[in-house]
Design an enzyme around this catalytic site. Structure first.
Site, PDB file in Angstrom:
ATOM      1  N   HIS A   1       0.803  -1.230   0.000  1.00  0.00           N
ATOM      2  CA  HIS A   1       0.000   0.000   0.000  1.00  0.00           C
ATOM      3  C   HIS A   1       0.832   1.274   0.000  1.00  0.00           C
ATOM      4  CE1 HIS A   1      -4.192  -1.371   0.455  1.00  0.00           C
ATOM      5  NE2 HIS A   1      -3.683  -2.403   1.103  1.00  0.00           N
TER       6      HIS A   1
ATOM      7  N   LYS B   1      -8.573  13.752   5.021  1.00  0.00           N
ATOM      8  CA  LYS B   1      -7.740  12.552   4.924  1.00  0.00           C
ATOM      9  C   LYS B   1      -6.745  12.586   6.067  1.00  0.00           C
ATOM     10  CE  LYS B   1      -6.638  13.725   0.739  1.00  0.00           C
ATOM     11  NZ  LYS B   1      -6.791  12.493  -0.049  1.00  0.00           N
ATOM     12  N   ARG B   2      -6.005  11.520   6.239  1.00  0.00           N
ATOM     13  CA  ARG B   2      -4.988  11.466   7.282  1.00  0.00           C
ATOM     14  C   ARG B   2      -4.025  12.641   7.143  1.00  0.00           C
ATOM     15  NH1 ARG B   2      -0.193   8.378   7.181  1.00  0.00           N
ATOM     16  NH2 ARG B   2      -0.883   7.499   5.191  1.00  0.00           N
TER      17      ARG B   2
ATOM     18  N   THR C   1      -8.684   6.808  -1.998  1.00  0.00           N
ATOM     19  CA  THR C   1     -10.059   6.416  -2.307  1.00  0.00           C
ATOM     20  C   THR C   1     -11.029   7.567  -2.065  1.00  0.00           C
ATOM     21  OG1 THR C   1     -10.257   5.447  -0.091  1.00  0.00           O
ATOM     22  CG2 THR C   1      -9.772   3.942  -1.908  1.00  0.00           C
TER      23      THR C   1
ATOM     24  N   LYS D   1     -14.698   8.851  -3.966  1.00  0.00           N
ATOM     25  CA  LYS D   1     -15.950   9.178  -3.279  1.00  0.00           C
ATOM     26  C   LYS D   1     -16.425  10.578  -3.655  1.00  0.00           C
ATOM     27  CE  LYS D   1     -14.182   6.331   0.433  1.00  0.00           C
ATOM     28  NZ  LYS D   1     -13.298   6.379   1.594  1.00  0.00           N
TER      29      LYS D   1
END
Length: 812
Positions: A347, A533-534, A641, A645
């Site tokens: 990843h 997001k992170r 991702t 979305k």
């Protein structure tokens, strides 16, 4: 069979009375939620049992997806949708004077993940069940999971996320399926009947108890299992844990996701967590397999184990341990079965995320596992000695200079290694793992990530879903590629206007939520510019912040400047030990305080940083977004991702050519996405020749110079230390992620955003193109490729159709 509204109301009221002795009007939202969840669970429990029996009857090969994270979000609405009950229950509740939305708010998100890794794992669980594939999850039942985020004086503060306080109605404890996991002690090999056998001295044993959650397929009579493990002290070991402190160490095994690894004790805990769920899961799998009398020499024909990132990489060594020590299999046969059973998803290309552990640490956790890893490594080097260069062998060894490379273990011990976007896989093959690609080209493949269209459109954005139904019918709800039929409606003015109205109403809803939770008033007529997001430097929330400061300074110079008002929305958690990321959070919050309280700019800019970002908060934010910020440094984001979305829910993407952004661009066309910044080749060139000098940009660009000075000259209050840290990282430490290099082109792209937004018809047309192409990124299709090309499993035959009613509705 299915269910009628009358049946549901009767059963709901009966359960509420039996459990709480209450009428509907007297029950709290929590009591109503617990009752509804119990009714839902009763609707799929028998099918859950039958699904497993059907696998056995058909002798179906089983896949076990090992992931240290799962991020399913709330299950209530997802289960209602997949069971075909959603509209019926919504209507029944209205008839009883209740609100499904309000009752659903009583459910807490399962705190089992952090970001994309966990959300992808949960999407794959949902899609596997919906595709009828025999895929089971295996992870950890964290008591607190990732922390609950609060902001105090602009700083991130981490609090325990006590999501299990009220219990978890969806799970079933399986005490009878518990297994023992050995830790620590010493291990030596002793010859018994001519065979070396391990002898353990002074290990301690932890009881692993599984909790199973049913994963409901979409209208298809199919329920798979997500198994999460809890750590307990077995009765036989209680004397080894005489103090509260020693017992707490056992509880800590399944308390927190990603414990602080800035010290050895934290690193040791994390490694123990990884071995705990790997060993528990594999022991359980082998024990179940043996019940049916099949030979261990054929286990790879019946079992697939998938390693999701490097955290479960010890699957390779633990499976070998079971085959060698417990099943008395010879080494060569055991390793052959292991390689055929295991597969691995990489990843990241970020070196710090490719786990590496000192040999000494693994020996402390489980010395037998270290022995097996060392032997795999030794045999690997011997096998390559005759056909590979010395440098290639040493560069791909599992154990090197006292360090165990977990990604190398996963690659060498499995038959498949996949990346998660085309660019990412290319980088793995050409750069990060090129030596392994040279050795095993047949093992490498790409599987671009996907999302659950059902959750992010049907549940999160029902207004848009109904508009799509009206335009192209409802087939897209079962087959997301049908969304592409929207492309034939690009000149339908009514449809474009309806899309714009739905977006505006979603923005109204989010504006209300922002007012309720933060006190900040934002206008739904402004551009909602979103980055959620992170929090990590490579994701470049900092680039976004520099843009915001630039816009603010422009308005201070000219308050009458004609701009489209913007609301900048952030959601992100920083790892507790990641000081730099936490400094960025502080700076974003202080810039927000400055801008939101400056009346001279007349609300043309607002900054909102929403606390405790997670799946349920994302379901509020994403449908309301106009702009999706996907601005990571090229080559650094494996896939992403959230980009998928946002496009699905009608936001336009501002993006670098990184991760899956490239594939999004290929589908929607360059005219329907705002691309900027360095390309892969340019980033790799900078990294190779070290020619980038960030201080030149500071010295030569007056706009950038002024923006950066604002962090250290008092323009932005209350960030003395944090502002200096960020300034120094960008100007003096040479800006690792090329923020300054991309700044000018980023502003150009943002200018295109504003220009386009001023033309509502054109904007909505571009949104429609994005929605029409989002179906290609359904995780239903991604997981089918895993099934076909890696695991070699097929959908199971459907259960007896009488269990489901019209339109796949589950029975009561």
């Amino acid at each position: 069979m299915g269910i009628t509204k009358e049946q549901f109301i009767k059963e709901f009221k009966r359960r509420l009375t039996d459990e709480y002795a209450l009428d509907v009007k007297d029950a709290t939202p929590e009591e109503l939620y617990q009752t509804l969840a119990a009714v839902v669970k009763s609707g799929y429990s028998d099918i859950w049992r039958k699904t497993w029996k059907n696998y056995i009857k058909e002798d179906q090969k089983q896949v076990y997806y090992f992931s240290i994270e799962f991020l399913p979000g709330r299950l209530l609405k997802s289960n209602l949708l997949n069971m075909g009950w959603y509209e019926l229950v919504d209507s029944a509740f209205k008839e009883m004077g209740l609100s499904l939305d309000e009752i659903a708010e009583a459910e807490r998100d399962m705190a089992l993940g952090n970001g994309g890794l966990g959300r992808l794992a949960s999407a794959f669980m949902d899609s596997s069940a919906s595709d009828g594939l025999p895929v089971n999850g295996n992870g950890i039942r964290y008591k607190y999971g990732l922390f609950k985020q609060k902001f105090v004086d602009g700083y991130q503060v981490e609090l325990p996320n006590e999501w299990l306080n009220q219990g978890n109605v969806w799970e079933v404890a399986r005490e009878s399926k518990a297994v023992d996991v050995k830790f620590g002690g010493q291990v030596y090999l002793e010859e018994v009947d001519g065979v070396l056998q391990p002898v353990y001295k002074n290990p301690y044993i932890i009881r692993a108890v599984p909790y199973d959650t049913g994963i409901v397929g979409y209208k298809n009579n199919h329920v798979n299992t997500m198994r999460l493990w809890d750590a307990q002290i077995p009765a036989s070991e209680e004397v080894k844990f005489p103090t509260i402190e020693s017992r707490r160490k056992v509880e800590d095994l399944t308390s927190v996701l990603y414990p602080d690894d800035s010290n050895e004790e934290g690193r040791l805990l994390r490694l123990r967590q990884e071995y705990f769920f790997v060993s528990a899961g594999l022991q359980s799998i082998v024990r179940h397999y043996k019940k049916y009398g099949k030979p261990m020499s054929e286990i790879s024909d019946h079992i697939s184990v998938h390693i999701n990132d490097t955290h479960p990489a010890m699957c390779v060594a633990e499976f070998m341990r079971i085959l060698l020590d417990d099943e008395k299999m010879g080494w060569d046969e055991a390793f052959d079965q292991t390689v055929k059973t295991m597969s691995y998803t990489n990843h990241t290309i970020m070196s710090e995320a490719l786990e590496k552990w000192p040999v000494s640490l693994i020996e402390r956790v489980q010395p037998r596992i270290m022995q097996i890893i060392a032997e795999i490594d030794r045999r690997y080097a011997l096998e390559l000695a005759e056909r590979a260069e010395t440098d290639l062998i040493s560069g791909t060894r599992i154990v090197n200079n006292g360090i165990v490379h977990m990604a190398h273990l996963a690659i060498i011990g499995s038959h498949s290694t996949n990346g998660v976007a085309k660019l990412h896989t290319d980088l793995l093959e050409q750069d990060v793992l090129k030596d392994f690609y040279h050795l095993y080209p047949e093992r490498f493949n790409n599987k671009t990530n996907g999302i659950t269209i059902r959750r992010w459109l049907q549940i999160a954005d029902p207004r848009l879903a109904k508009i799509i139904d009206k335009a192209i019918g409802t087939k897209w709800r079962s087959n997301p590629k049908e969304l592409h039929n929207l492309a034939t409606h690009l000149n339908d003015r009514r449809l474009l206007a309806d899309i714009g109205k739905a977006k505006h109403q979603n923005k109204v809803d989010l504006a209300k939520y922002i007012k309720q939770t933060t006190g900040i008033v934002v206008s739904p007529d402004a551009i909602f510019d979103v980055q959620v997001k992170r929090l990590h430097a490579y994701k470049r929330q900092l680039l976004n912040l520099l843009k915001i400061v630039k816009y603010y300074l422009d308005l201070k110079d000219d308050p009458k400047k004609d701009v489209v008002p913007r609301v900048f929305i952030f959601g992100a958690k920083a790892a507790p030990s990641y000081h730099y990321a936490k400094s960025i959070i502080k700076c974003i919050n202080e810039v927000g305080n400055l801008i939101n309280n400056d009346k001279t700019i007349k609300d043309k800019l607002k900054v909102v940083f929403l606390e405790d970002y997670g799946v349920s908060l994302a379901e509020r934010i994403i449908p309301a977004a106009d702009v999706s910020e996907q601005i990571s440094t090229a080559t650094k984001e494996a896939s992403g991702t959230s980009n998928m979305k946002f496009m699905l829910d009608g936001a336009l993407t501002v993006a670098t050519l990184d991760g899956a952004n490239i594939e999004i661009k290929d589908y929607v066309g360059e005219d329907n996405i705002f691309i900027f910044g360095l390309k892969k080749e340019e980033v790799l060139q900078y990294e190779a020749d070290h020619s980038y000098q960030s201080s030149d940009y500071y010295a030569n660009d007056p706009i950038l110079h002024r923006v950066l000075d604002a962090f250290v000259d008092g323009t932005i209050p209350s960030i003395g230390a944090e502002g200096a840290e960020i300034f120094n990282s960008l100007v003096h430490a040479n800006d690792e992620y090329f923020v300054l290099r991309d700044f000018e082109d980023y502003l150009r792209a943002q200018g295109e955003v504003e220009k386009t937004y001023r033309n509502p018809s054109l904007w909505n047309k571009k949104c429609l193109v994005n929605i029409a192409n989002a179906g290609y990124f359904s995780s239903d299709y991604t997981i089918q490729k895993y099934a076909d090309e890696i695991w070699h499993v097929a959908p199971s035959d459907p259960l007896d159709g009488k269990d489901c009613g019209a339109n796949g509705q589950y029975p009561l």
